[in-house]
Design an enzyme around this catalytic site. Structure first.
Site, PDB file in Angstrom:
ATOM      1  N   ASP A 198      -2.731  -1.194   9.590  1.00 26.40           N
ATOM      2  CA  ASP A 198      -2.895  -1.257   8.131  1.00 26.40           C
ATOM      3  C   ASP A 198      -3.483  -2.590   7.657  1.00 26.40           C
ATOM      4  O   ASP A 198      -3.790  -2.731   6.469  1.00 26.40           O
ATOM      5  CB  ASP A 198      -1.526  -1.124   7.434  1.00 26.40           C
ATOM      6  N   PRO A 258       9.541  -4.695   0.305  1.00 24.91           N
ATOM      7  CA  PRO A 258      10.680  -4.571   1.228  1.00 24.91           C
ATOM      8  C   PRO A 258      10.254  -4.426   2.687  1.00 24.91           C
ATOM      9  O   PRO A 258       9.155  -3.945   2.968  1.00 24.91           O
ATOM     10  CB  PRO A 258      11.387  -3.303   0.746  1.00 24.91           C
ATOM     11  N   LEU A 259      11.128  -4.835   3.595  1.00 22.51           N
ATOM     12  CA  LEU A 259      10.885  -4.674   5.032  1.00 22.51           C
ATOM     13  C   LEU A 259      11.041  -3.210   5.410  1.00 22.51           C
ATOM     14  O   LEU A 259      11.884  -2.512   4.855  1.00 22.51           O
ATOM     15  CB  LEU A 259      11.939  -5.448   5.844  1.00 22.51           C
ATOM     16  N   ALA A 260      10.262  -2.779   6.399  1.00 18.89           N
ATOM     17  CA  ALA A 260      10.394  -1.425   6.970  1.00 18.89           C
ATOM     18  C   ALA A 260      10.501  -0.363   5.888  1.00 18.89           C
ATOM     19  O   ALA A 260      11.329   0.532   5.946  1.00 18.89           O
ATOM     20  CB  ALA A 260      11.618  -1.355   7.906  1.00 18.89           C
ATOM     21  N   GLY A 261       9.635  -0.462   4.868  1.00 19.83           N
ATOM     22  CA  GLY A 261       9.710   0.445   3.729  1.00 19.83           C
ATOM     23  C   GLY A 261       8.607   1.486   3.691  1.00 19.83           C
ATOM     24  O   GLY A 261       8.584   2.341   2.807  1.00 19.83           O
ATOM     25  N   GLY A 262       7.635   1.396   4.606  1.00 21.45           N
ATOM     26  CA  GLY A 262       6.483   2.301   4.529  1.00 21.45           C
ATOM     27  C   GLY A 262       5.456   1.835   3.507  1.00 21.45           C
ATOM     28  O   GLY A 262       4.585   2.588   3.086  1.00 21.45           O
ATOM     29  N   GLY A 287       4.446  -3.923   4.241  1.00 22.89           N
ATOM     30  CA  GLY A 287       4.777  -5.306   3.881  1.00 22.89           C
ATOM     31  C   GLY A 287       4.394  -6.314   4.950  1.00 22.89           C
ATOM     32  O   GLY A 287       3.793  -7.350   4.654  1.00 22.89           O
ATOM     33  N   GLY A 288       4.704  -6.020   6.203  1.00 22.29           N
ATOM     34  CA  GLY A 288       4.372  -6.943   7.294  1.00 22.29           C
ATOM     35  C   GLY A 288       2.863  -7.070   7.452  1.00 22.29           C
ATOM     36  O   GLY A 288       2.329  -8.176   7.638  1.00 22.29           O
ATOM     37  N   LYS A 303       0.846  -1.208   0.000  1.00 24.01           N
ATOM     38  CA  LYS A 303       0.000   0.000   0.000  1.00 24.01           C
ATOM     39  C   LYS A 303       0.873   1.247   0.000  1.00 24.01           C
ATOM     40  O   LYS A 303       2.016   1.232   0.480  1.00 24.01           O
ATOM     41  CB  LYS A 303      -0.958   0.032   1.195  1.00 24.01           C
TER      42      LYS A 303
HETATM   43  O1  C5P Z   1      -0.517  -0.616  14.074  1.00 28.38           O
HETATM   44  P1  C5P Z   1       0.913  -0.955  13.843  1.00 28.38           P
HETATM   45  O2  C5P Z   1       1.386  -2.069  14.730  1.00 28.38           O
HETATM   46  O3  C5P Z   1       1.281  -1.164  12.411  1.00 28.38           O
HETATM   47  O4  C5P Z   1       1.721   0.342  14.285  1.00 28.38           O
HETATM   48  C1  C5P Z   1       3.105   0.329  14.492  1.00 28.38           C
HETATM   49  C2  C5P Z   1       3.492   1.540  15.325  1.00 28.38           C
HETATM   50  O5  C5P Z   1       3.305   2.748  14.574  1.00 28.38           O
HETATM   51  C3  C5P Z   1       2.663   1.741  16.573  1.00 28.38           C
HETATM   52  O6  C5P Z   1       3.181   1.002  17.648  1.00 28.38           O
HETATM   53  C4  C5P Z   1       2.792   3.240  16.810  1.00 28.38           C
HETATM   54  O7  C5P Z   1       4.033   3.545  17.406  1.00 28.38           O
HETATM   55  C5  C5P Z   1       2.830   3.781  15.398  1.00 28.38           C
HETATM   56  N1  C5P Z   1       1.476   4.193  14.936  1.00 28.38           N
HETATM   57  C6  C5P Z   1       0.937   5.360  15.464  1.00 28.38           C
HETATM   58  N2  C5P Z   1      -0.324   5.734  15.062  1.00 28.38           N
HETATM   59  C7  C5P Z   1      -1.014   5.016  14.156  1.00 28.38           C
HETATM   60  C8  C5P Z   1      -0.461   3.835  13.608  1.00 28.38           C
HETATM   61  C9  C5P Z   1       0.807   3.453  14.033  1.00 28.38           C
HETATM   62  O8  C5P Z   1       1.551   6.049  16.287  1.00 28.38           O
HETATM   63  N3  C5P Z   1      -2.217   5.421  13.778  1.00 28.38           N
END
Ligand code: C5P
Length: 316
Positions: A154, A112-116, A119-120, A27
């Site tokens: 997500d 990719p991992l940790a790419g924004g 992916g996870g 995404k």
């Molecule tokens: O929901 P998810 O586990 O993907 O989020 C990872 C981290 O991103 C959260 O632990 C939080 O630190 C941050 N996050 C946030 N606000 C959101 C979504 C994610 O601060 N709406």
């Protein structure tokens, strides 16, 4: 396209279903409006998600335990134990449906991992859809999205795909009315990933010190642009409140964004919490050319073309 199903020998003897192959997209956020930090540690979001044609693939087979193997992006870096979102998703579905969490899962990663690019989260969505089919639990997409919300903000979007509005911490999804247009993207993948929680913390820090840009307004202009077919109009409405944070953490991304626009992209933004940058192209040929120029300019590990919107996690 559904691949012809051929059970392996053991499955055939037991008359079991399988293997099940699920494809799930990455995404990007066309609009990522980040509101205040909530008491639960998440930020209130107002976002428009968009699924693009970069895919991970999860294959699920019958097994006597729950096991995960993988190939592709992140192999050797990503833990395959109970902390992996795929395993957590399988346990969550099994618990909800009251079945044993037994499956042999194999992940082929291109995201990719940790790419924004989520992916996870995509892999968790794929695991829910694959195990639901393998175990015959037959849940609706809305039920799967309900389980998905506990796995990550997500994950529900990746069950649905397409283009959709996300509110709450991103987990509350509603569809967006858009013309059936395909948009052309170039995705510039960085050498090293960025941590999502760190990017949110950096945005809080920038806001506390008055160094953050003005927060994005409403999604109205973007939603209006999605109802037209003109990528130039869409380009003017893309935005990401986390971009300042990603640029503060990784100043080199400014050069990546500049190179994409110099190569003819209509606009470029950081995807989610970064460091991937996505560029909107006027058409498919433009996207190919921009990707080639970005690769030659040496401002990213790899530039790939993609189109969107595409469907969410699906068998086949
Ligand atoms: O929901 P998810 O586990 O993907 O989020 C990872 C981290 O991103 C959260 O632990 C939080 O630190 C941050 N996050 C946030 N606000 C959101 C979504 C994610 O601060 N709406």
């Amino acid at each position: 396209m559904t691949e012809a199903w051929r059970p392996d020998d053991e499955d055939e003897r037991r008359g079991a279903i399988g293997p099940v192959k699920v494809r799930v997209p990455a995404k990007v956020n066309l609009h990522l409006g980040v509101g205040p930090l909530r008491r639960d540690g998440y930020h209130e979001l107002n976002t428009v998600y968009h699924a693009i044609s970069i895919y991970d693939e999860l294959t699920a087979r019958r097994g006597d335990t729950l096991a995960l193997t993988m190939e592709g992006e992140g192999t050797g870096e990503l833990a395959l134990d109970d902390t992996n979102l795929v395993i957590r998703a399988a346990h969550a579905l099994a618990g909800y449906a009251g079945v044993l969490p037994h499956a042999r899962l194999h992940l082929r990663k291109q995201i990719p991992l940790a790419g924004g690019l989520a992916g996870g989260s995509a892999d968790a969505a794929a695991a829910l859809v694959a195990c639901d089919a393998l175990w015959g639990t037959g849940l609706s997409r809305d039920e799967l999205a309900g389980i998905a919300a506990d796995l990550g903000s997500d994950v529900p979007f990746l069950i649905y795909g397409g283009t959709a509005l996300g509110t709450g911490r991103g987990e509350a999804i509603s569809p967006v009315l858009a013309r059936p247009t395909s948009w052309h993207w170039v995705v510039a993948i960085a050498e090293v990933g960025l941590s999502t929680p760190t990017a949110y913390r950096e945005l809080d820090r920038l806001r506390d010190s008055g160094a953050a840009g003005a927060p994005l307004g409403s999604t109205d202009a973007l939603l209006g642009a999605l109802r037209q077919r003109d990528p130039r109009v869409l380009a003017r409405t893309l935005g990401n409140d986390l971009q300042d944070a990603a640029l503060a953490m990784r100043p080199a991304l400014a050069a990546t964004l500049k190179a994409g626009e110099a190569a003819g992209a209509l606009t470029g933004i950081v995807s989610g919490s970064g460091p991937t940058c996505v560029f909107l192209a006027a058409g498919a040929a433009d996207a190919e050319r921009i990707a080639a120029e970005l690769t030659a300019a040496d401002v990213c590990r790899e530039a790939r073309v993609a189109h969107g919107p595409v469907a969410g996690a699906r068998v086949g």
